[in-house]
Structures are given as structure tokens and as C-alpha cells.
Design a protein around this motif. Structure first.
Motif, PDB file in Angstrom:
ATOM      1  N   SER A  75       0.871  -1.170   0.000  1.00  0.00           N
ATOM      2  CA  SER A  75       0.000   0.000   0.000  1.00  0.00           C
ATOM      3  C   SER A  75       0.908   1.220   0.000  1.00  0.00           C
ATOM      4  N   ILE A  76       0.346   2.396   0.190  1.00  0.00           N
ATOM      5  CA  ILE A  76       1.151   3.620   0.143  1.00  0.00           C
ATOM      6  C   ILE A  76       2.216   3.607   1.245  1.00  0.00           C
ATOM      7  N   GLY A  77       3.482   3.634   0.846  1.00  0.00           N
ATOM      8  CA  GLY A  77       4.576   3.683   1.807  1.00  0.00           C
ATOM      9  C   GLY A  77       4.856   2.390   2.519  1.00  0.00           C
ATOM     10  N   PHE A  78       4.232   1.290   2.106  1.00  0.00           N
ATOM     11  CA  PHE A  78       4.348   0.033   2.838  1.00  0.00           C
ATOM     12  C   PHE A  78       4.354  -1.151   1.875  1.00  0.00           C
ATOM     13  N   LYS A  79       5.221  -2.126   2.164  1.00  0.00           N
ATOM     14  CA  LYS A  79       5.247  -3.358   1.378  1.00  0.00           C
ATOM     15  C   LYS A  79       5.785  -4.483   2.238  1.00  0.00           C
ATOM     16  N   THR A  80       5.175  -5.636   2.130  1.00  0.00           N
ATOM     17  CA  THR A  80       5.688  -6.803   2.824  1.00  0.00           C
ATOM     18  C   THR A  80       5.724  -7.989   1.865  1.00  0.00           C
ATOM     19  N   ILE A  81       6.777  -8.768   1.970  1.00  0.00           N
ATOM     20  CA  ILE A  81       6.939  -9.980   1.163  1.00  0.00           C
ATOM     21  C   ILE A  81       7.262 -11.127   2.112  1.00  0.00           C
ATOM     22  N   ILE A  82       6.511 -12.211   2.002  1.00  0.00           N
ATOM     23  CA  ILE A  82       6.774 -13.413   2.784  1.00  0.00           C
ATOM     24  C   ILE A  82       7.106 -14.527   1.806  1.00  0.00           C
ATOM     25  N   HIS A  83       8.310 -15.054   1.885  1.00  0.00           N
ATOM     26  CA  HIS A  83       8.790 -16.072   0.950  1.00  0.00           C
ATOM     27  C   HIS A  83       9.126 -17.340   1.732  1.00  0.00           C
ATOM     28  N   ALA A  84       8.365 -18.412   1.481  1.00  0.00           N
ATOM     29  CA  ALA A  84       8.508 -19.650   2.247  1.00  0.00           C
ATOM     30  C   ALA A  84       8.997 -20.780   1.352  1.00  0.00           C
ATOM     31  N   LEU A  85       9.978 -21.529   1.849  1.00  0.00           N
ATOM     32  CA  LEU A  85      10.534 -22.680   1.128  1.00  0.00           C
ATOM     33  C   LEU A  85      10.300 -23.928   1.973  1.00  0.00           C
TER      34      LEU A  85
END
Length: 233
Positions: A75-85
Motif C-alpha cells: 500500500s502507500i509507503g508500505f510493502k511486505t513480502i513473505i517467501h517460504a521454502l
């Protein structure tokens, strides 16, 4: 803007840790690579929080292969990434808030410790089905140990050819890809409901890799997030 960023941050905590037979008119049985787009909503916001509801993130993009998946919310000013192996039981968590970029890597033990801080949810299977995003889904009910918390409807598919897609979240007992579910943290809940599924070939999968993030340990990441919630609530 600060309220938007602070409230949005609970999404990354909850995700840290992201239906029956596939309708073969659209997807091949055993689909193992693809993208699911989810509507993201906040059905339990209070009156004050509703004032900025239209500024909160409204979508999650979930990309998956047989043993790897990635969830992205921004969103505005915010980002999250969750990467699972799944094979190596690793979870990489990236978060960007304005100019701050931090990354935390969790092994299996780290994921277990994180999940132990979440509200306890008991999964009750049912015989009901429904169709979401062109996919025939099995229904389950999620009941929180805290009786003051309303239960949730959960829909999932067992026909995608993936390995333990929920090993790093609160729904590990469900051996299927989640199509609709809710997650609760810090007295806030969000609802994710699949609205589109796209089958891809393996060479079409593109996981985002973020190199320009500062590595922090789990305690530091937790401190940063706790500070945001303390200021907001």
C-alpha cells in the motif's frame, strides 16, 4: 499516513509466519504452479479505524510452486513480502515502511516460536463445499480458544500439487491451499478471499527477490513491529 502505515503493519505480522477438486473446465488437475489473487478486507474495524479503511491494502498476490510460495501485500509507503521454502523450512520476511527496509530470515524453529505467540485456532472440518475463483472448495470452521473471538469460515483446495503449503502459518493442520480465511493479531483481524487463479508454467514463475534490505534478527524485527503497534493502539 502514519496511521495507515501502523495499521497496515499488522498484516505482515499475521502473514509471517499467506477446496475440493479443481474445476477441470478451467484448471488441470494437479496444478503445481500458479498465482492466486485475494481480496483483502478488514471486517472488524472499529469506528476510528474505519476512517482510514479505504487507504489500507486491499489485495494479496500469492505465487506458488510445488514446494515454494510467496505472498506480497503493498500500500502507500508500505510493502511486505513473505517467501517460504518448504523443502528447507526457511521463511524470508521483507518489510518496507517508507525508507526503512528490513529483512528477517527464519528457520523452522524460528517459525515455530513465532507461531506460538499467535491466538490458538482449532480447525473443525465440515462436509460442505463451495466454489471460489472457479475452484470447488472444501469448507472448515476455525474456532479460536478465546471464546470472545467470532469463528471464521475457511475454504481450501487439496487438488493443487503442492507440499505442505501451510507449514509456516496457523493452518498447518489443513493439507490444502487456502482460498478463504481470516487471521487475527493484536485484536485486529483481516479476511482474505481468493478472486482469481492463474495457472503458470514453472519457467513463468517470478518470485520477487529483495537484496537492498538490512538483515535483522527475529528479536529486532519483533521490536520494530511491537513499537508500531504500541504507538498506534
Amino acid at each position: 499516513m502514519n496511521k495507515l502505515i501502523k495499521l497496515s503493519a499488522f498484516v505482515l505480522i499475521m502473514l509471517q509466519v499467506s477446496c475440493g477438486n479443481i474445476d477441470t473446465r478451467i484448471f488441470g488437475k494437479g496444478m503445481s504452479e500458479g498465482i492466486i489473487t485475494y481480496d483483502l478486507s478488514f471486517p472488524y474495524l472499529d469506528d476510528d479505524q474505519m476512517q482510514i479503511a479505504n487507504l489500507l491494502p486491499d489485495e494479496m498476490i500469492y505465487t506458488f510452486t510445488e514446494s515454494e510460495n510467496q505472498s506480497v501485500i503493498s500500500s502507500i509507503g508500505f510493502k511486505t513480502i513473505i517467501h517460504a521454502l518448504e523443502n528447507s523450512k526457511e521463511l524470508n520476511h521483507y518489510v518496507k515502511v517508507l525508507s526503512k527496509k528490513v529483512k528477517c530470515e527464519y528457520d523452522e524453529g524460528g517459525v515455530d516460536r513465532l507461531l506460538s505467540t499467535y491466538p490458538d485456532v482449532h480447525i473443525v472440518e465440515t462436509n460442505q463445499t463451495d466454489t471460489l475463483a472457479g475452484v470447488l472448495c472444501k469448507k472448515a470452521i476455525g474456532v479460536f480458544s478465546d471464546i470472545n473471538q467470532p469463528s471464521m469460515n475457511i475454504y481450501y483446495t487439496e487438488e493443487f500439487d503442492v507440499e505442505n503449503p501451510n507449514w509456516c502459518n496457523q493452518f498447518a493442520s489443513i493439507n490444502g491451499t487456502l482460498m478463504m480465511f481470516e487471521m487475527e493479531q493484536f485484536n485486529l483481524r483481516m479476511r482474505l478471499k481468493a478472486n482469481a487463479v492463474q495457472e503458470l508454467k514453472k519457467d513463468e514463475i517470478n518470485f520477487e527477490v529483495e537484496d537492498a534490505y538490512k538483515d535483522v534478527d527475529a528479536n529486532t524485527m519483533n521490536h520494530e513491529l511491537q513499537e508500531i503497534f504500541t504507538q498506534f493502539f
